[in-house]
Design a protein around this motif. Structure first.
Motif, PDB file in Angstrom:
ATOM      1  N   VAL A 160       0.864  -1.178   0.000  1.00 39.09           N
ATOM      2  CA  VAL A 160       0.000   0.000   0.000  1.00 39.09           C
ATOM      3  C   VAL A 160       0.901   1.228   0.000  1.00 39.09           C
ATOM      4  O   VAL A 160       1.743   1.388   0.879  1.00 39.09           O
ATOM      5  CB  VAL A 160      -0.930   0.027   1.231  1.00 39.09           C
ATOM      6  N   TRP A 161       0.720   2.077  -1.000  1.00 43.51           N
ATOM      7  CA  TRP A 161       1.469   3.332  -1.095  1.00 43.51           C
ATOM      8  C   TRP A 161       0.453   4.437  -0.829  1.00 43.51           C
ATOM      9  O   TRP A 161      -0.541   4.579  -1.548  1.00 43.51           O
ATOM     10  CB  TRP A 161       2.050   3.469  -2.488  1.00 43.51           C
ATOM     11  N   SER A 162       0.687   5.221   0.216  1.00 44.20           N
ATOM     12  CA  SER A 162      -0.277   6.256   0.573  1.00 44.20           C
ATOM     13  C   SER A 162       0.402   7.594   0.831  1.00 44.20           C
ATOM     14  O   SER A 162       1.610   7.663   1.071  1.00 44.20           O
ATOM     15  CB  SER A 162      -1.069   5.838   1.816  1.00 44.20           C
ATOM     16  N   MET A 163      -0.393   8.634   0.765  1.00 48.71           N
ATOM     17  CA  MET A 163       0.067   9.992   1.037  1.00 48.71           C
ATOM     18  C   MET A 163      -1.004  10.713   1.841  1.00 48.71           C
ATOM     19  O   MET A 163      -2.200  10.581   1.562  1.00 48.71           O
ATOM     20  CB  MET A 163       0.307  10.763  -0.252  1.00 48.71           C
ATOM     21  N   ASP A 164      -0.558  11.444   2.840  1.00 44.92           N
ATOM     22  CA  ASP A 164      -1.450  12.303   3.618  1.00 44.92           C
ATOM     23  C   ASP A 164      -0.862  13.701   3.631  1.00 44.92           C
ATOM     24  O   ASP A 164       0.353  13.878   3.757  1.00 44.92           O
ATOM     25  CB  ASP A 164      -1.590  11.776   5.048  1.00 44.92           C
TER      26      ASP A 164
END
Length: 169
Positions: A130-134
């Protein structure tokens, strides 16, 4: 109608539109995932290394002339690189490494400071990545409007990065 009435009406409309942007979300979350055949440890080893990250960096795919300047340790917390290319400039630093994830602090200058994470989990089919950005957009009305389009723009980049990661492992 006088020029003052038109001017006051125009200022009122602009003020109303600006205030309305404060009703838009203050934070943005973008996430993409894929199942890869590589072991979680292999993926995290690449992700925690400045050199390893370059083997799947999605921005290098879209910008072959992207300038990368590594800094800090080769791998682990503090490892990072500065980048300068057609899509912008800034830096990316490994902020934390755990048994199942690597978190990056990104500095885009005036464009903001998102946090990205690459997480892994073993599944019967392989490794779920899972590649995520916040990102916190603050009270900037332009950033909040821009945030509405972030998933479509950054999501495509993450998809390319996951494809590159699959090829690199």
């Amino acid at each position: 109608m006088t020029i003052w009435t038109i001017l006051a009406g125009s200022v009122g409309v602009v003020a109303l539109l600006s205030a309305g942007t404060l009703l838009l979300p203050k934070t943005v979350h973008v996430e993409r995932q894929a199942t890869l055949s590589a072991a979680p440890a292999t993926i995290l080893e690449l992700a925690a290394s400045s050199e390893g990250y370059q083997s799947f960096n999605p921005y290098r795919t879209s910008d072959p002339d992207l300038k990368i300047t590594p800094f800090g340790p080769v791998s682990g917390v503090g490892a990072g690189f500065r980048f300068d290319g057609k899509e912008g400039k800034g830096s990316q630093t490994v902020a934390s490494v755990t048994a199942d994830s690597v978190r990056y602090d990104i500095d885009l200058g005036a464009m903001g400071r998102p946090v990205q994470t690459i997480s892994t989990a073993s599944t019967p089919e392989g490794t779920q990545v899972v590649w995520s950005m916040d990102m916190d957009l603050g009270f900037n009305p332009v950033a909040r409007v821009f945030g509405l389009f972030m998933d479509g723009m950054v999501g495509k980049t993450f998809e390319q990065g996951l494809d590159n990661l699959a090829a690199a492992t």
